[in-house]
Design a protein around this motif. Structure first.
Motif, PDB file in Angstrom:
ATOM      1  N   GLU A 215       0.826  -1.204   0.000  1.00 10.77           N
ATOM      2  CA  GLU A 215       0.000   0.000   0.000  1.00 10.77           C
ATOM      3  C   GLU A 215       0.862   1.257   0.000  1.00 10.77           C
ATOM      4  N   ALA A 216       1.946   1.225   0.765  1.00  8.40           N
ATOM      5  CA  ALA A 216       2.837   2.383   0.821  1.00  8.40           C
ATOM      6  C   ALA A 216       3.489   2.631  -0.533  1.00  8.40           C
ATOM      7  N   ARG A 218       2.217   1.843  -3.428  1.00 10.04           N
ATOM      8  CA  ARG A 218       1.172   2.358  -4.318  1.00 10.04           C
ATOM      9  C   ARG A 218       0.966   3.857  -4.106  1.00 10.04           C
ATOM     10  N   LEU A 219       1.062   4.287  -2.842  1.00  6.21           N
ATOM     11  CA  LEU A 219       0.832   5.699  -2.528  1.00  6.21           C
ATOM     12  C   LEU A 219       1.916   6.612  -3.082  1.00  6.21           C
ATOM     13  N   VAL A 220       3.108   6.058  -3.323  1.00  2.00           N
ATOM     14  CA  VAL A 220       4.186   6.884  -3.905  1.00  2.00           C
ATOM     15  C   VAL A 220       4.278   6.676  -5.413  1.00  2.00           C
TER      16      VAL A 220
END
Length: 273
Positions: A215-216, A218-220
Motif C-alpha cells: 500500500e505504501a 502504491r501511494l508513492v
C-alpha cells in the motif's frame, strides 16, 4: 566498612559460607542454570561468596574487583534474579549469625546498618553491570537489525527488487518500509518486486506487514509484485484466510521480472542467430 565489624564478619566467615551454600540451591529453578554441571554450579557459588567476602576489607567502597567476575557470570548466562535472591539470602544469614554470636557487641544497630549498606552496594554494582550488558546487547541487536534490513536493488530501468531474508518482526518491518519507500523514490521505480523466498515463515503478522508495504508503494506511485511464494507458504496463506488479491503474486523471481516488464510495456525477446 568499619574495621571492627569487618573483623567480626571474618571471624564467622566459615559459618556464614557453609550456611549460604546450603541454602542457595533452593533458588536453582532458572532454566539457564539447569544445563550446567553440579560441580560448576557449586564452584561458581563458592567463588561468588569468596569474592563477596573479599569486599569486606575494602575501605573505599570501590568493589571493582567484583566486575570481572560479574562479567563472567553474565557470559555464562547466570540470571540477575538468581544473584540478587542469593545476596538477600546471604544478608539474612549474615545478620542472623552475627546477632546470635555477637550479643556482647556494644552497638548492634551499627553492625546491622553496616551489613545492610555493604550488601546494598554489591547489589547496585551487579545491577549496573547487568544493565550495561543488556543495553549493549540491545544496541548490537539493533545494529544487526539494520544490517538485515533489505535494500531495494534496481535490476533494470523502472524495476527494482527487495529480497527479504530471515524472520520479520514489527521493528524490522519498520526498517524495511523505510528502505522500500526511500528506494522507490531514489531509483524512480515503477514496479517493485518483494522477494520472500528467504522468509522461513509467513504468518498473519508478516502478511500484514507485506500488505502495508504494498500500500505504501502504491501511494508513492509505484506497483508491487510479491514473488517467492513457495507451495507451503501458499497453503499457509490460504489456511489463515489472508487476502493478497490487491497485488500480483508469482512463484519465482524470474516470473515476477517477466510480469514487471509487461507492466512497464516491455518484454524479453529472443534474438535469432
Amino acid at each position: 566498612m568499619n574495621a571492627n565489624i569487618s573483623h567480626i564478619i571474618f571471624k564467622h566467615k566459615e559459618s556464614i559460607i557453609d550456611q549460604w551454600l546450603e541454602e542457595i540451591p533452593k533458588f536453582r529453578t532458572e532454566d539457564s542454570l539447569q544445563n550446567i554441571t553440579d560441580a560448576m554450579y557449586e564452584n561458581t557459588n563458592r567463588e561468588f561468596v569468596d569474592k563477596l567476602l573479599s569486599t569486606v576489607k575494602n575501605q573505599t567502597n570501590d568493589h571493582a574487583d567484583l566486575v570481572p567476575f560479574t562479567e563472567r557470570l553474565i557470559q555464562l548466562g547466570w540470571p540477575l534474579n538468581y544473584i540478587t535472591r542469593g545476596l538477600q539470602e546471604f544478608r539474612k544469614i549474615t545478620v542472623a549469625t552475627l546477632s546470635k554470636s555477637e550479643t556482647d557487641y556494644n552497638d548492634s544497630i551499627e553492625l546491622l546498618q553496616e551489613i545492610e549498606n555493604w550488601i546494598d552496594e554489591i547489589v547496585n554494582l551487579l545491577v549496573n553491570e547487568y544493565s550495561g550488558s543488556w543495553e549493549n546487547t540491545v544496541f548490537l541487536q539493533k545494529m544487526a537489525l539494520k544490517e538485515l534490513s533489505a535494500p531495494l536493488i534496481p535490476v533494470v530501468d523502472k524495476i527494482s527488487v527487495m529480497p527479504l531474508i530471515g524472520t520479520i518482526d514489527t521493528e524490522r518491518a519498520k526498517h524495511i518500509m523505510e528502505n522500500l519507500l526511500t528506494g522507490v523514490i531514489e531509483h524512480r521505480a515503477e514496479v517493485v518486486l518483494i522477494d520472500i523466498t528467504g522468509v522461513p515463515v509467513v504468518d498473519t503478522m508478516v502478511a500484514h506487514h507485506i500488505i502495508q508495504a504494498s500500500e505504501a508503494v502504491r501511494l508513492v506511485g509505484a506497483k508491487c509484485i510479491l514473488v517467492g511464494i513457495r507451495p507451503e507458504i501458499a497453503q499457509t496463506i490460504v489456511n489463515l484466510g489472508i487476502n493478497l488479491n490487491k497485488f500480483p503474486t508469482k512463484s519465482t523471481l524470474k516470473k515476477g521480472i517477466e510480469t514487471a516488464l509487461e507492466m512497464t510495456k516491455r518484454q524479453i525477446v529472443e534474438m535469432e542467430g
